[in-house]
Design a protein around this motif. Sequence first.
Motif, PDB file in Angstrom:
ATOM      1  N   ILE A 382       0.829  -1.200   0.000  1.00  0.00           N
ATOM      2  CA  ILE A 382       0.000   0.000   0.000  1.00  0.00           C
ATOM      3  C   ILE A 382       0.861   1.246   0.000  1.00  0.00           C
ATOM      4  O   ILE A 382       0.415   2.342  -0.308  1.00  0.00           O
ATOM      5  CB  ILE A 382      -0.948   0.005   1.222  1.00  0.00           C
ATOM      6  CG1 ILE A 382      -2.183   0.866   0.947  1.00  0.00           C
ATOM      7  CG2 ILE A 382      -0.241   0.441   2.483  1.00  0.00           C
ATOM      8  CD1 ILE A 382      -3.142   0.278  -0.032  1.00  0.00           C
ATOM      9  N   GLY A 383       2.127   1.102   0.340  1.00  0.00           N
ATOM     10  CA  GLY A 383       3.052   2.222   0.407  1.00  0.00           C
ATOM     11  C   GLY A 383       4.217   1.855   1.307  1.00  0.00           C
ATOM     12  O   GLY A 383       4.256   0.762   1.887  1.00  0.00           O
ATOM     13  N   ILE A 384       5.156   2.767   1.411  1.00  0.00           N
ATOM     14  CA  ILE A 384       6.308   2.567   2.280  1.00  0.00           C
ATOM     15  C   ILE A 384       6.269   3.642   3.352  1.00  0.00           C
ATOM     16  O   ILE A 384       6.480   4.828   3.081  1.00  0.00           O
ATOM     17  CB  ILE A 384       7.621   2.625   1.485  1.00  0.00           C
ATOM     18  CG1 ILE A 384       7.652   1.485   0.457  1.00  0.00           C
ATOM     19  CG2 ILE A 384       8.827   2.515   2.418  1.00  0.00           C
ATOM     20  CD1 ILE A 384       8.797   1.568  -0.519  1.00  0.00           C
ATOM     21  N   SER A 385       5.965   3.230   4.552  1.00  0.00           N
ATOM     22  CA  SER A 385       5.817   4.178   5.650  1.00  0.00           C
ATOM     23  C   SER A 385       7.178   4.587   6.192  1.00  0.00           C
ATOM     24  O   SER A 385       8.019   3.734   6.486  1.00  0.00           O
ATOM     25  CB  SER A 385       4.985   3.562   6.784  1.00  0.00           C
ATOM     26  OG  SER A 385       5.001   4.406   7.927  1.00  0.00           O
ATOM     27  N   MET A 395       4.322  -1.566   3.522  1.00  0.00           N
ATOM     28  CA  MET A 395       3.115  -1.920   4.278  1.00  0.00           C
ATOM     29  C   MET A 395       2.315  -2.971   3.517  1.00  0.00           C
ATOM     30  O   MET A 395       1.691  -2.676   2.499  1.00  0.00           O
ATOM     31  CB  MET A 395       2.260  -0.675   4.518  1.00  0.00           C
ATOM     32  CG  MET A 395       2.910   0.331   5.443  1.00  0.00           C
ATOM     33  SD  MET A 395       1.787   1.666   5.905  1.00  0.00           S
ATOM     34  CE  MET A 395       1.596   2.498   4.340  1.00  0.00           C
ATOM     35  N   GLY A 396       2.352  -4.182   4.027  1.00  0.00           N
ATOM     36  CA  GLY A 396       1.553  -5.258   3.488  1.00  0.00           C
ATOM     37  C   GLY A 396       0.259  -5.408   4.259  1.00  0.00           C
ATOM     38  O   GLY A 396      -0.245  -4.468   4.886  1.00  0.00           O
ATOM     39  N   LEU A 397      -0.306  -6.597   4.242  1.00  0.00           N
ATOM     40  CA  LEU A 397      -1.630  -6.823   4.827  1.00  0.00           C
ATOM     41  C   LEU A 397      -1.724  -6.490   6.315  1.00  0.00           C
ATOM     42  O   LEU A 397      -2.659  -5.788   6.732  1.00  0.00           O
ATOM     43  CB  LEU A 397      -2.056  -8.275   4.578  1.00  0.00           C
ATOM     44  CG  LEU A 397      -2.215  -8.690   3.118  1.00  0.00           C
ATOM     45  CD1 LEU A 397      -2.570 -10.165   3.023  1.00  0.00           C
ATOM     46  CD2 LEU A 397      -3.266  -7.840   2.418  1.00  0.00           C
ATOM     47  N   PRO A 398      -0.801  -6.960   7.174  1.00  0.00           N
ATOM     48  CA  PRO A 398      -0.961  -6.668   8.609  1.00  0.00           C
ATOM     49  C   PRO A 398      -0.990  -5.173   8.930  1.00  0.00           C
ATOM     50  O   PRO A 398      -1.613  -4.760   9.907  1.00  0.00           O
ATOM     51  CB  PRO A 398       0.262  -7.348   9.241  1.00  0.00           C
ATOM     52  CG  PRO A 398       0.609  -8.448   8.294  1.00  0.00           C
ATOM     53  CD  PRO A 398       0.334  -7.882   6.938  1.00  0.00           C
TER      54      PRO A 398
END
Length: 414
Positions: A382-385, A395-398
Amino acid sequence: MSEVKEKAMLAKQAAQSMGNLSTQQKNDALLLMADALVAEQESIIQANKLDLKRGEESGIGASLLDRLALNEQRIAAMAEGLKQVIELPDPIGDKLETFSRPNGLLVEKIRVPLGVIGIIYEARPNVTVDAAALCLKTGNAVVLRGGSSALNSNERIVEVLHSALSQSAIPVNALQLILSPDRSSVDEMLKLNGLIDVLIPRGGHSLIQNVVKNATVPVIETGAGICHTFIDQSAIHEMAVQIALNAKVQRPSVCNSMETLLVHEAYAAQHLASLADAFSQANVELRGEEKAKALVPYMKDASSEDWDTEYGDYILSVKVVSNLDEAMDHIRQHGTMHSECIVTEDAANASRFLQEVDAAAVYHNASTRFTDGFEFGFGAEIGISTQKLHARGPMGLPALTTTKFRVYGSGQIR
């Protein structure tokens, strides 16, 4: 009622049932979405051509056009990303802790969806599919607001995905796309407390900072990527060249590409000239400070702004440093806590770099281009925090879940 509020309300309503879906139901929907993308690839490419034509006419640079462009291979990769998410474990319902209290209460801590996630992003239409896949797999509804440069592409992609969802157990309204290109639609999303549970911005520094500074809805910050590679005195030259070139040239428009090369003065004295020639042959414009220019006179002068610029292009800032400490000091001053690399054969220096450099990902003898959900085995990201709360790094599923305590009693009162 505005488009933004109406679609956020629809997503909120859909989110109420999303947490009850089984893993199989969600996976079945994702497979339908993947197949639909491939089946409709020609119509998606045609919509994308409209965006590319408009971008060329408005003077968008080559690297941004590359981020925007879709072809059969990229659509196939988007579909494959959906299938990879299917194969990933579903975190929803995972029991993270189970414990009993002295009074007999049984407490469970489980993963649950965040609710409605708002994604604000720029030119890359593949983000539309990645975001939908990860949010829906984790039982979240999602409101997408892509950049105006990809409006036709995103609209057609979401139409295709909606058609697939209509044949699944996932409500079609769980996936929403804001079509208004007006800046006010972003501003409205930032204030939709009660309808949107969290915002995730993906894009350049100005977009991210606008969201971070003006949102009242909680934000997971995905930062700009001013990534550094430090070539230490003991680095193996051939390895250093390969890593540095890959970090800059393999895809310069993305956030995990290198923007600044730091070179130990002893290595620079022997190898910077040949390394610079390799970059020049790859059409990279070099901007150096005084020491770097003394060794490679054809470099352009680096300004103070260069060290804080995410080029996203074939441009590289170069600085010669006297030791590891100077390199780490530069990273502390100018890095964005995204991805940083040291190329060295000195185990002590590698250990210090990995321990002391504050970034979401730190590398020893490997390109920063690996900071990516696919490369880390998370599937689409979803992106790189670059922040430290809720999630950090790819950022994966968890990362798209929160937790809930379920407490079982037998009549206890306090």
